[in-house]
Design a protein around this motif. Structure first.
Motif, mmCIF file in Angstrom:
data_model
loop_
_atom_site.group_PDB
_atom_site.id
_atom_site.type_symbol
_atom_site.label_atom_id
_atom_site.label_comp_id
_atom_site.label_asym_id
_atom_site.label_seq_id
_atom_site.Cartn_x
_atom_site.Cartn_y
_atom_site.Cartn_z
ATOM 1 N N LEU A 229 -7.415 -32.088 -15.416
ATOM 2 C CA LEU A 229 -8.066 -32.560 -16.642
ATOM 3 C C LEU A 229 -7.964 -31.511 -17.746
ATOM 4 C CD1 LEU A 229 -10.067 -34.680 -18.018
ATOM 5 C CD2 LEU A 229 -11.822 -33.009 -17.471
ATOM 6 N N ILE A 230 -8.299 -30.267 -17.392
ATOM 7 C CA ILE A 230 -8.313 -29.211 -18.400
ATOM 8 C C ILE A 230 -6.917 -28.988 -18.975
ATOM 9 C CG2 ILE A 230 -8.688 -26.737 -18.735
ATOM 10 C CD1 ILE A 230 -10.966 -26.914 -16.746
ATOM 11 N N LEU B 69 -4.415 -31.125 -19.009
ATOM 12 C CA LEU B 69 -3.996 -32.298 -19.777
ATOM 13 C C LEU B 69 -4.683 -32.303 -21.145
ATOM 14 C CD1 LEU B 69 -3.981 -35.119 -17.061
ATOM 15 C CD2 LEU B 69 -1.997 -34.112 -18.199
ATOM 16 N N SER C 47 -10.192 -30.986 -11.648
ATOM 17 C CA SER C 47 -10.719 -30.301 -12.834
ATOM 18 C C SER C 47 -9.600 -29.629 -13.606
ATOM 19 C CB SER C 47 -11.725 -29.224 -12.436
ATOM 20 O OG SER C 47 -12.661 -29.723 -11.553
#
Lengths: 282, 293, 452
Positions: C101-102, C104, C98
């Protein structure tokens, strides 16, 4: 005489009931405390959970490990947790008591709207808002900072709601009296009304401190460097799909509870002084 | 600060936080519910597709069932049990009141991670776990409590949450009981009211706000249940046992990066809660001061 | 009233004091900032690295972080003019992805080097912008000695975006004590039908199941189905989760469950405390997992030491293959400011022969570099050779030509498919028995299609 006998019966009966419930309440906690001293955790988990713990299995190894692990990283977690908790609790109870008090004690335009908003925010599951929140915190350059962890949730609707409910039992007569004495509105709150809500404050200090101390998801997202972690986040890193470090997990868990327990006992005394010496005299 | 501007200043911290940390993310959420995340940064507009998908998703029904069941359970258990215990702990005749109060509160201080691990093992399927050993005493087969039926899943959730939050609810009730003037009881006593009558006519009205408060937070807490479910089932809920709405949304968002769909579910869930909320505020008249004195 | 004010004052004071403490604490590292940790830790990095290039590495496995710390030490010895300072962070698995992702997405705060779980890898490979750096220049020169089916897992349009730790060779772990009691020989179990027959003997002689099937974890099923060509997606990412091969595999498992030669796994999966307890008390005669499960035996079931024999898993027929799907890729992010250095460091840590040897001796994984499998490096005395014997890699060498790449990274819906298998299909078909294999697989296929 009859009354005295009744008193005894009550005491014995209630003691038994409370003892049983307290055992259920403390049992898991004591169990966790005991197994935090077990050297070989695989002994504990052999059959889901082992109840036979013999003295030979116990040692201080886990705690020694905890102190030495990764250059005492645990200490910086501890410090971070204290910072986050104090900051969060102070901000939270100051602001929330103001808001809850303001909504209840005044009649004003937009009161219902604000109330509905408070109630609505209360049930928004923050788990679903994490991505936009993170982007925002990033925009404000608050990632990896205590304020980034604390600010979005400090003005907690639950806490507002608690003070709001509590303020309903306050009498407006005191306010009027203070106004006549020439007190300003904020002064009335601070010096007359807030002290009346003292039990509410002590309850909320305990609650908010526990919440901040045990919060997991958000601090993890905000803090990127492991030395910036809070305790709860840090402890969770002992769990991994390739094997869990139960020794550090339980020892770390036990140590992490100590400050909150201390706070609880400290505030509890305040709690006991109670409202009787306060302002409500019927 | 005058009497007219004062309430707005008092409410300012909330209004600011609300605008910055709630309204913006909410708008973002609604916006994203019409898109589909493809890759890391590219979103594709899909109209109402995400909403249509909700209607046919077999997990949604199960998640709603578990969430409602848990909410009903937690409200029932955590309203009655803590109130009774608070009454007992408020009674001067009860011995070791402080000790008991602490004993009940201490579980709330442990983090959900550690508590979850304990209960996961406590409820495990092996024949020798304490619970299954007790079952055997009663001549019953050992069970995998966490993976048996949706009902045992709900019971496990209620048990774990109650263990952690019982003490807190006792505190709420206690803090309310302490605001009731001793003199009211004395007056009732003089009037010849018995224990039950005193409870009905003095205690209950006195703690009405706190009953409302506890019911409300339990309901909302129940509906947005996440932590215990997340820890007990360790991110995997076979047969949707223990799957709550928020856990499902969270997993869709972060387990599968299906942000659009998760947002659509959040929006619907939020609307549903708004309806409930409206009903709550209407029926209970929260916020309007009781006329007194 | 006074008391309350005193308390408020006290708490503010405490805050101030604590803030003071922390800032004076961080003065040592060159920062007096008391408002947050950001400046503090940046300052720490700068003053501490003294000319070294800082590289951050994120993982969800503590041992991987130790592995990279060790690799950085080796690197610094060999490259005195290009020193690096590696900073490793270990997060819980789901949260790490998570967070990746955040960060990136926001373009800020992402690590230089990162471990990505194979089941989540394709999530990061969608869309036009690439978030990982191609590793072709370091992989291609060494390709000859690497196991290509495993390299190919992270290959998109001819580019390698990650490098695996291990082959994750499928492996059968037999409890010889139980098999001996029933007079069954490991060599005689070649096909799954052989295993079923042997299971009947074991059941009769000992009352124990020969194998257990997972109902809340998917990998042993993935291996079984993969042997006969079953998968969740084809190479192009089309859903084939409801294929005949998959249904037949489930039907076979059901049959064994029915006559008691198999039971569902206590705790539901192989990575639970319940299962370790069950197995260490000789609960079942075998289990199917990837080779790295050895670590679980050595760490959690020490009492079985010397009793466990590893062997190639049973097959369905002569055409069967051994599916390989690795486990964890390491990638370099395009947000890294030191991409070139990070890639070369990664290559030395995981691709060089020395690195590969450490992957075995330190981590206990089967390295992709098969040219060292036959060497003495793999027979060194370590906790695995002590537990399972010295000839572990002879078994893998024998399986090598039958390795087949799974389409585990072919569709970004793999994580959904995997969670449906682990959370729905196996439980409903094998444990609850509320759905037939065909029903459960069809329902999963529908859900995946709708999610696309």
């Amino acid at each position: 005489m009859n009354l005295v006998r009744q008193g005894y019966a009550y005491r014995i009966g209630i003691s038994i009931v409370l003892l049983l419930l307290a055992a259920a309440s403390l049992g898991p906690f004591i169990y966790l405390l005991v197994i935090s001293f077990v050297t070989d955790m695989s002994q504990v988990f052999k059959n889901g959970i082992a109840l036979k713990i013999t003295p030979e299995m116990l040692s201080l190894d886990s705690y020694r490990l905890l102190l030495q692990d990764d250059g005492g990283k645990y200490f910086s977690w501890f410090m971070n947790s204290i910072m986050v908790t104090v900051l969060f609790t102070v901000l939270s109870i100051s602001f929330c008591s103001m808001v809850g008090y303001g909504i209840t004690m005044y009649e004003f335009k937009g009161k219902t709207t604000i109330l509905v908003l408070v109630m609505s925010t209360m049930m928004i599951p923050v788990e679903t808002l994490i991505i936009p929140l993170y982007n925002e915190i990033n925009l404000f350059h608050l990632t990896n900072s205590y304020f980034g962890v604390v600010l979005p949730f400090a003005v907690a609707p639950f806490t507002i709601f608690f003070f709001l409910q509590y303020a309903q039992s306050l009498s407006k007569d005191f306010m009027e009296a203070a106004r006549i004495d020439g007190c300003g509105e904020f002064r009335i709150f601070l010096t007359v009304m807030a002290p009346l809500m003292k039990p509410a404050f002590s309850a909320m200090i305990i609650l908010q401190a526990t919440t901040a101390w045990n919060d997991f998801l958000w601090p993890l997202i905000v803090m990127s460097n492991s030395e910036d972690f809070t305790l709860t986040v840090g402890i969770q890193t002992y769990l991994s799909p390739y094997g869990n470090n139960y020794n550090l997990l339980f020892a770390g868990g036990v140590v992490s509870v100590i400050p909150v327990i201390m706070l609880f006992f400290a505030c509890q005394r305040l709690f006991m002084e109670g409202i009787m010496q306060g302002g409500i005299k019927g | 600060m005058t009497k007219r501007t004062a309430p707005y200043l008092f409410c300012a911290p909330f209004i600011l936080t609300f605008a910055i940390f709630m309204v913006y993310p909410m708008i973002d959420m609604i916006y994203r519910s019409f898109y589909k995340l493809e890759g890391i940064r590219s979103y594709r507009f899909v109209g109402f597709d995400n909403y249509h998908r909700i209607a046919t998703d077999p997990h949604i029904g199960n998640a709603i069932w578990t969430t409602l069941g848990f909410t009903a359970g937690i409200v029932a258990v955590n309203l009655v049990l803590p109130l009774l215990l608070a009454l007992a702990l408020n009674n001067k005749l009860t011995p070791f009141r402080n000790l008991f109060r602490s004993a009940f509160y201490i579980p709330a201080l442990t983090s959900v991670v550690v508590a979850g691990i304990f209960f996961r093992l406590f409820l495990a399927g092996n024949a020798d776990t304490p619970l299954n050993a007790a079952m055997r005493l009663f001549g019953k087969e050992p069970r995998e409590w966490l993976f048996d039926t949706k009902m045992t899943g709900i019971v496990a959730l209620v048990l774990t949450s109650t263990w952690r939050w019982l003490g807190l609810n006792i505190l709420y009730f206690l803090s309310a009981l302490q605001t009731i003037s001793r003199e009211l009881y004395d007056a009732a006593h003089v009037d010849g009211a018995n224990t039950l009558q005193r409870f009905r006519h003095v205690t209950l009205p006195g703690i009405r706000p706190i009953i409302l408060f506890v019911t409300t937070i339990l309901t909302y807490g129940g509906l947005r249940m996440f932590g215990e479910s997340y820890v007990l089932w360790n991110g995997n809920t076979p047969g949707d046992i223990g799957l709550t709405i928020v856990l499902y949304i969270y997993r869709t968002a972060f387990g599968q990066f299906d942000m659009g769909y998760a947002s659509a579910m959040s929006v619907l869930f939020f609307l549903l809660l708004m309806v409930l909320n409206f009903f709550y505020i209407q029926s209970m008249g929260i916020g309007s001061r009781r006329e007194e004195r | 009233m006074k008391r309350l004010r005193a308390i408020l004052a006290l708490s503010v004071l405490t805050t101030a004091m604590l803030a003071g403490c922390s800032s004076s604490g961080s003065d040592d590292t060159g920062s007096g900032n008391s408002s947050g940790g950001k400046q503090t830790s940046e300052a720490k990095q700068q003053s501490a690295n003294g000319g070294k290039t800082p590289l951050t590495f994120w993982t969800y496995v503590e041992q991987h972080s130790e592995f990279f710390q060790d690799a950085a030490k080796t690197w610094n010895e060999k490259h005195p003019d290009e020193q690096i300072e590696i900073k490793t962070e270990t997060y819980p698995i789901e949260e790490m992805h998570s967070k990746l992702l955040i960060t990136l997405q926001s373009g800020d705060g992402a690590p230089d080097i990162v471990d990505v779980n194979v089941a989540r890898f394709s999530d990061f490979m969608q869309g036009k912008e690439k978030v990982f750096v191609p590793l072709n220049e370091v992989i291609e020169p060494e390709k000859g000695s690497f196991l290509e089916p495993v390299l190919d897992i992270y290959k998109y349009d001819g580019n390698y975006y990650g490098i695996e730790y291990h082959v994750g060779s499928p492996m059968m772990f037999y409890n010889t004590e139980i098999l001996d009691q029933a007079g069954v020989k490991v060599e005689d179990i070649v096909t799954w039908d052989d295993l079923h027959e042997a299971g009947k003997k074991v059941l009769q002689a000992t009352g124990k199941p020969i194998i257990t099937f997972e109902v809340k974890d998917s990998w042993s099923y993935y291996i079984m189905a993969g042997e006969r060509g079953g998968d969740y997606f084809d190479e192009k990412g089309n859903t084939i989760i409801d294929s005949e091969e998959n249904a037949k595999t489930l039907a076979f498992m059901l049959e064994m469950l029915k006559d008691g030669t198999a039971v569902t796994t206590p705790g539901g999966g192989f990575h639970t405390e319940e299962y370790y307890g069950f197995m260490s008390k000789n609960g079942a005669a075998s289990m199917l997992e990837c080779m790295w499960y050895m670590g679980r035996f050595t760490d959690y079931m020490p009492e079985l030491s010397g009793k466990i024999r590893m062997a190639p898993p049973p097959v369905w027929d002569a055409n069967s293959v051994y599916p390989v799907f690795g486990g964890t890729a390491t990638s370099v992010t395009t947000l890294s400011k030191h991409q070139d250095l990070a890639v070369r460091f990664l290559a030395e840590a995981k691709i060089s022969a020395e690195g590969a040897g450490k992957i075995w001796n330190v981590l206990g994984f089967d390295p992709l570099r098969w040219d060292i499998w036959g060497t003495d490096v793999m027979k060194q005395d370590n906790k695995f050779t002590q537990y399972f014997g010295k000839d572990i890699f002879d078994i893998v060498i024998g399986m090598k030509d039958k390795f087949h790449t799974s389409n585990i990274t072919a569709s970004p819906k793999f994580s959904l498919a995997n969670s449906l298998v682990a959370g729905d299909i196996l439980f409903k078909v094998l444990s609850e028995k509320s759905e037939t294999p065909e029903e459960a697989l069809k329902s999963a296929a529908d859900q995946i299609e709708k999610a696309k």
